[in-house]
Each structure stands twice: as C-alpha cells, then as structure tokens.
Design a protein around this motif. Structure first.
Motif, PDB file in Angstrom:
ATOM      1  N   ASP A 108       0.816  -1.211   0.000  1.00  0.00           N
ATOM      2  CA  ASP A 108       0.000   0.000   0.000  1.00  0.00           C
ATOM      3  C   ASP A 108       0.850   1.261   0.000  1.00  0.00           C
ATOM      4  O   ASP A 108       0.479   2.272  -0.610  1.00  0.00           O
ATOM      5  CB  ASP A 108      -0.913  -0.007   1.224  1.00  0.00           C
ATOM      6  N   ARG A 111      -0.800   1.001 -11.035  1.00  0.00           N
ATOM      7  CA  ARG A 111      -0.271   1.943 -10.044  1.00  0.00           C
ATOM      8  C   ARG A 111       0.918   2.762 -10.533  1.00  0.00           C
ATOM      9  O   ARG A 111       1.370   3.664  -9.828  1.00  0.00           O
ATOM     10  CB  ARG A 111       0.139   1.172  -8.776  1.00  0.00           C
ATOM     11  N   THR A 159       6.191   5.401  -2.839  1.00  0.00           N
ATOM     12  CA  THR A 159       5.479   6.536  -2.254  1.00  0.00           C
ATOM     13  C   THR A 159       6.433   7.681  -1.986  1.00  0.00           C
ATOM     14  O   THR A 159       6.099   8.857  -2.209  1.00  0.00           O
ATOM     15  CB  THR A 159       4.812   6.107  -0.934  1.00  0.00           C
ATOM     16  N   THR A 183     -10.857   1.625   4.004  1.00  0.00           N
ATOM     17  CA  THR A 183     -10.157   2.560   3.129  1.00  0.00           C
ATOM     18  C   THR A 183      -9.227   1.826   2.178  1.00  0.00           C
ATOM     19  O   THR A 183      -9.136   2.158   0.986  1.00  0.00           O
ATOM     20  CB  THR A 183      -9.379   3.586   3.969  1.00  0.00           C
ATOM     21  N   LYS A 184      -8.535   0.811   2.686  1.00  0.00           N
ATOM     22  CA  LYS A 184      -7.667   0.025   1.812  1.00  0.00           C
ATOM     23  C   LYS A 184      -8.490  -0.648   0.709  1.00  0.00           C
ATOM     24  O   LYS A 184      -8.054  -0.702  -0.451  1.00  0.00           O
ATOM     25  CB  LYS A 184      -6.889  -1.016   2.617  1.00  0.00           C
ATOM     26  N   LEU A 214     -11.160   0.450  -0.720  1.00  0.00           N
ATOM     27  CA  LEU A 214     -11.437   1.468  -1.732  1.00  0.00           C
ATOM     28  C   LEU A 214     -10.235   1.670  -2.657  1.00  0.00           C
ATOM     29  O   LEU A 214     -10.366   1.792  -3.882  1.00  0.00           O
ATOM     30  CB  LEU A 214     -11.783   2.796  -1.071  1.00  0.00           C
ATOM     31  N   LEU A 215      -9.046   1.711  -2.055  1.00  0.00           N
ATOM     32  CA  LEU A 215      -7.836   2.018  -2.809  1.00  0.00           C
ATOM     33  C   LEU A 215      -7.383   0.875  -3.708  1.00  0.00           C
ATOM     34  O   LEU A 215      -6.730   1.105  -4.733  1.00  0.00           O
ATOM     35  CB  LEU A 215      -6.704   2.383  -1.841  1.00  0.00           C
ATOM     36  N   THR A 216      -7.698  -0.342  -3.338  1.00  0.00           N
ATOM     37  CA  THR A 216      -7.184  -1.506  -4.074  1.00  0.00           C
ATOM     38  C   THR A 216      -8.191  -2.094  -5.060  1.00  0.00           C
ATOM     39  O   THR A 216      -7.869  -3.058  -5.752  1.00  0.00           O
ATOM     40  CB  THR A 216      -6.747  -2.615  -3.099  1.00  0.00           C
ATOM     41  N   ARG A 247      -9.300  -1.203  -7.972  1.00  0.00           N
ATOM     42  CA  ARG A 247      -8.858  -1.241  -9.372  1.00  0.00           C
ATOM     43  C   ARG A 247      -7.721  -2.238  -9.567  1.00  0.00           C
ATOM     44  O   ARG A 247      -7.624  -2.885 -10.629  1.00  0.00           O
ATOM     45  CB  ARG A 247      -8.432   0.159  -9.827  1.00  0.00           C
TER      46      ARG A 247
END
Length: 244
Positions: free
Chosen positions: A108, A139, A167, A195-196, A198-200, A202
């Motif tokens: 992440d 990413r 990052t 939240t993770k 949501l971010l992953t 795609r």
C-alpha cells in the motif's frame, strides 16, 4: 532455517526477507513462508500494520532461478498483500530487481533510501514481467513502465518515486516512514480496512481479469529455449547470444 524474520513494536509487525545468500530471491520456500506470515498477521487483532523489509543489501533480486515459485504461487502472494485487511508498508534500503518490484507494487505504501536501485531485468534473460504487472500496471506511470520494461535499465529511488513505484524516497528511510507509521497507529482498524478496500479495487480488477492469462504466459516463457539460454547466461555471468 527460517527465511522470514519477525518483530513487533507498538502494533506494527515487521517481516524481513532474510535469505541474503541468494539476495532474497523469490524461492518457493520464501514465498510460502512470507504467505504464512502475512496470514498470521491478518488474523492477529494486535497487528495494526505490516512493514515488509529485508536483510542484506538487496530487498529482492526477483525470482530464484534455481528454485522458482510456480507462477500461480507468486500471483497468490501478490494478491494476498493487496487483499490483506491491514496496510502493508515496504521499507527498502537496498536493490530491487524483477519480481521484487511486484512486491513493492502490491504494498500500500513503499519507501526507499536513496541507496536503492531498481530494474525490470526480465527482458534481458528472454522473458517478460508478466504476473508482477498485475499490481504494477494500475499503479505506475505507463510511459515510464514502457521504457523500463523494454530496456531493463537501472533507475534510482527518486525516479521510482516519480513514476509511482514508490510513495517516497529519502536518505533516511526510517525518517521518511516515521510519520507514516504514526498515522497508521492513530487510525481505527476498521477504517483502515475499508479505506484500503477502496484504494485496491482497481488493482484487484486486474487480478480478476488478467491473472490466468499472465500466469500461463509466464509459464510458457520460462519454459522456452530462449529463456533457458538467458538464465544460463545470467548464472554464468556472461552475455546471452542476442546481445549486440
């Protein structure tokens, strides 16, 4: 002999790739042990986040050419990192090659010291960065990937951050990560998990769509005569015959 070191401090579990004799290459044994350690962390309510790091001067040299994991085993490991309901943070102070870059992309958050170097070396032994593309393509900057996938060039940590592989980068990676880990410790576990997700979303779409095709392609390429010659040349520290 364990290949994964483990330590814990204030809710953060540190998992260290600890096979310096082969530069932490992704052997079948190391992939299996790392998967088991991640599964333990997922079930442990006292673990808020995981730091993935290494011993020695190499984070990961890519697939172990003498004892490689099956392609579907690497896919499962990468997906496990992406799907884990807890943040996984890569901490890199050494070199990263080929399959090791897939590990970074699955995490992440990824930070590296300016001593680190990176390269997609697959084309130089006659194969392609197949299954590691599952987390990488969603990413990472596509124009940069085209260059580094096709040439196998080495690039540095600031460039890795610029293209989205990292990052952040800095001279002191622990100073870079200090506010990150502080923020994770201050965050509610349920909030982090949602939240993770949501971010992953795609990234997981790419696994659902492409994993079977890329796994088969990886197996075919690694079994080809061209790849066998490329791997032999690499192990013998000589140029393969296609080098001009």
């Amino acid at each position: 002999m364990t290949l994964i070191g483990r330590a814990r401090a204030r809710g953060v579990e540190t998992l260290s790739l600890d096979s310096p004799a082969n530069r932490n290459a992704l052997s079948a044994a190391l992939v299996g042990e790392l998967a088991d350690a991640l599964a333990d962390c997922a079930k442990d309510g006292d673990v808020r986040a995981i730091v993935l790091t290494h011993t020695g001067n190499t984070f990961c040299a890519g697939a172990d050419l003498r004892d490689p994991p099956p392609p579907d085993g690497l896919v499962q490991l990468l997906r496990q990192i992406v799907e884990l309901p807890k943040p996984v943070v890569a901490r890199v102070t050494g070199h990263v090659r080929a399959g090791g870059l897939g590990l970074l992309a699955a995490c992440d958050i990824a930070a590296a010291s300016t001593a680190a170097t990176f390269a997609f070396t697959e084309v130089r032994i006659g194969v392609a960065p197949t299954v590691i593309s599952l987390p990488l393509l969603p990413r990472t900057d596509p124009r940069a990937l085209a260059r580094y996938y096709l040439t196998g060039e080495r690039f540095d940590a600031p460039e890795a951050a610029r293209i989205g592989l990292l990052t952040a980068a800095g001279d002191d990676v622990d100073a870079v990560l200090e506010p990150v880990l502080d923020g994770l410790r201050r965050s509610a576990p349920e909030g982090l998990a949602e939240t993770k997700a949501l971010l992953t979303a795609r990234v997981l779409e790419s696994f659902d769509r492409d994993a079977a095709h890329l796994t088969a392609l990886s197996a075919r390429l690694f079994a080809s005569p061209r790849a066998r010659e490329g791997m032999t040349a690499f192990l013998e520290r000589r140029d393969p015959p296609w080098v001009l």
